[in-house]
Write an enzyme that holds these catalytic residues in place. Structure first.
Site, PDB file in Angstrom:
ATOM      1  N   ASN A   1      26.617 -37.907 -40.354  1.00  9.29           N
ATOM      2  CA  ASN A   1      26.388 -38.744 -41.529  1.00  9.29           C
ATOM      3  C   ASN A   1      26.889 -40.182 -41.351  1.00  9.29           C
ATOM      4  OD1 ASN A   1      28.589 -36.752 -41.542  1.00  9.29           O
ATOM      5  ND2 ASN A   1      29.403 -37.943 -43.242  1.00  9.29           N
TER       6      ASN A   1
ATOM      7  N   CYS B   1      41.377 -48.839 -45.594  1.00  9.39           N
ATOM      8  CA  CYS B   1      42.611 -49.559 -45.258  1.00  9.39           C
ATOM      9  C   CYS B   1      43.657 -49.246 -46.315  1.00  9.39           C
ATOM     10  CB  CYS B   1      42.368 -51.063 -45.287  1.00  9.39           C
ATOM     11  SG  CYS B   1      41.397 -51.626 -43.919  1.00  9.39           S
TER      12      CYS B   1
HETATM   13  N1  PLP Z   1      27.007 -32.310 -44.672  1.00  8.46           N
HETATM   14  C1  PLP Z   1      26.740 -33.582 -44.377  1.00  8.46           C
HETATM   15  C2  PLP Z   1      26.437 -33.969 -42.959  1.00  8.46           C
HETATM   16  C3  PLP Z   1      26.738 -34.546 -45.385  1.00  8.46           C
HETATM   17  O1  PLP Z   1      26.479 -35.818 -45.083  1.00  8.46           O
HETATM   18  C4  PLP Z   1      27.032 -34.141 -46.716  1.00  8.46           C
HETATM   19  C5  PLP Z   1      27.094 -35.136 -47.797  1.00  8.46           C
HETATM   20  O2  PLP Z   1      27.469 -36.261 -47.605  1.00  8.46           O
HETATM   21  C6  PLP Z   1      27.295 -32.785 -46.961  1.00  8.46           C
HETATM   22  C7  PLP Z   1      27.272 -31.908 -45.910  1.00  8.46           C
HETATM   23  C8  PLP Z   1      27.590 -32.300 -48.348  1.00  8.46           C
HETATM   24  O3  PLP Z   1      26.398 -32.195 -49.077  1.00  8.46           O
HETATM   25  P1  PLP Z   1      26.384 -31.950 -50.657  1.00  8.46           P
HETATM   26  O4  PLP Z   1      26.732 -33.270 -51.267  1.00  8.46           O
HETATM   27  O5  PLP Z   1      24.986 -31.509 -50.947  1.00  8.46           O
HETATM   28  O6  PLP Z   1      27.366 -30.906 -50.970  1.00  8.46           O
END
Ligand code: PLP
Length: 378
Positions: free
Chosen positions: A155, A322
């Site tokens: 992400n 930070c």
């Molecule tokens: N996994 C990843 C890679 C994510 O980016 C996120 C959310 O930012 C999640 C899991 C969690 O998802 P949710 O907000 O649907 O619980």
């Protein structure tokens, strides 16, 4: 709205697509029935749910029965780790293998299972681009390894994992889960060798609070939520029909051409920043094996927070937080071996369906002007 900042935070969440919204509204109004009841109201809701599951199955290339609806990727990830561990509970603690850059919904679940003595956990590292080496996964497997969980893409930096090579390393030795919350709708998903896959609606133009878990037929997984036996007894709780309809519609709207458009716009932004700022910007992530919408750049000699604070015209995300002047890099940048000096300048710019060339050009000039002002001031 007209004067709102340019939205460059699509990995944080996506807006709900207008077509998704329109498909959903009837299920918030006239089709309000409980899909488990026999009346015509129930039947209409059930039909909406069935259609949504079929759309999702079509999108993933699986059977509708291999999908369970959840509240989002956090639940899907918790479920897989806890459910597989529970299915293998016994005198010898099961072993889980994850990477060091997983989302907290994976890493903290693994921490919990380890802390409570239910599982042993290995966390494999990544290289400087954020990639897991399939060989390191193969070498970390143990006779009691029951599950390998490696995210499809990250992400923060967008790095795509060599998931098919990881699947080959794991084949026949353990089950493989991949968190595809960020990949769905941006890159093709191939279920070959994958036993479980997590999806999040709000990263693919559906609302928040809905997600799914792909469970390959025959894979054993204890439920996380017990109750009246919805979702074939796997996940109880009256189905959120309207949200499910939204997710189905969102999945049906995903198309490969979108990835190409996103990559073109992302590259326009990246090349523009590199041309203007040269060696003052440094890429975090993999140059090619990366989500097409994601640009994580470190702006040297400043911090991401300072830079974005100077760009009220943009909505983007900064990497490190930070505290009292001390820079704490995210676990992802740390695992990649990014130095604090470089990592503190990280900014994540993530594009989406409605991003235009004009927005990219505006973002570029805003960022360059803010950077130049900041570094001249110094
Ligand atoms: N996994 C990843 C890679 C994510 O980016 C996120 C959310 O930012 C999640 C899991 C969690 O998802 P949710 O907000 O649907 O619980």
């Amino acid at each position: 709205m007209q004067d709102d900042p340019i939205y460059l935070d699509h990995n944080g969440t996506t807006p709900v697509d207008e077509r998704v919204l329109q498909a959903t509204l009837p299920y918030l109004a006239e089709h309000f029935g409980n899909p488990s009841t026999k009346s015509v109201y129930g039947a209409r809701a059930r039909a909406g749910l069935d259609r949504a599951r079929a759309q999702l199955a079509d999108f993933l290339g699986c059977q509708p029965g291999e999908l369970a609806l959840t509240s989002g990727a956090t639940e899907s990830n918790n479920w897989v780790l806890q459910g597989v561990t529970a299915a293998h509970a016994g005198p010898k603690r099961p072993h889980l293998l994850i990477s060091q850059i997983e989302h907290p919904s994976v890493s903290k679940t693994a921490d919990f299972l380890e802390r409570t003595g239910r599982a042993e956990v290995t966390r494999v590292g990544v290289d400087s681009t954020g990639r897991v080496d399939p060989e390191s996964v193969r070498l970390a497997l143990r006779p009691n390894t029951v599950l390998v969980s490696i995210m499809h893409s990250n992400n923060e930096v967008g790095t795509l994992q060599p998931i098919q090579a990881i699947a080959e390393a794991v084949a026949g030795k353990a089950l493989l889960h991949t968190d595809a919350a960020q990949s769905a709708g941006k890159v093709n998903l191939d279920l070959t060798g994958i036993d479980f896959l997590s999806l999040a609606g709000h990263k693919m133009y559906a609302p928040k609070g809905i997600g799914a878990l792909y469970i390959r037929q025959g894979r054993s997984l204890e439920p996380l939520l017990f109750g009246a036996g919805h979702e074939g007894g796997r996940r109880s709780g009256t189905e959120p029909v309207a949200l499910a309809v939204a997710l189905g519609e969102a999945a049906a709207l995903c198309c490969p051409e979108e990835g190409q458009k996103l990559a073109r716009l992302r590259d326009r932004l990246e090349n523009g920043l590199r041309t203007a700022l040269g060696a003052n910007v440094q890429l975090n992530g993999h140059l090619t094996q990366r989500l097409p919408n994601t640009l994580n750049l470190s702006f040297l000699h400043t911090t991401g927070a300072e830079l974005t604070a100077r760009c009220p015209e943009l909505a983007a995300s900064t990497g490190p937080a930070c505290h009292d002047g001390a820079v704490r890099l995210s676990h992802v940048l740390q695992a990649m071996g990014v130095s604090p000096e470089v990592g503190k300048g990280a900014v994540r710019l993530t594009l989406g369906r409605s991003t235009t060339d004009e927005q990219v050009d505006r973002a570029l000039s805003v960022l360059v002007a803010a950077y130049q002002a900041l570094t001249v001031v110094r």
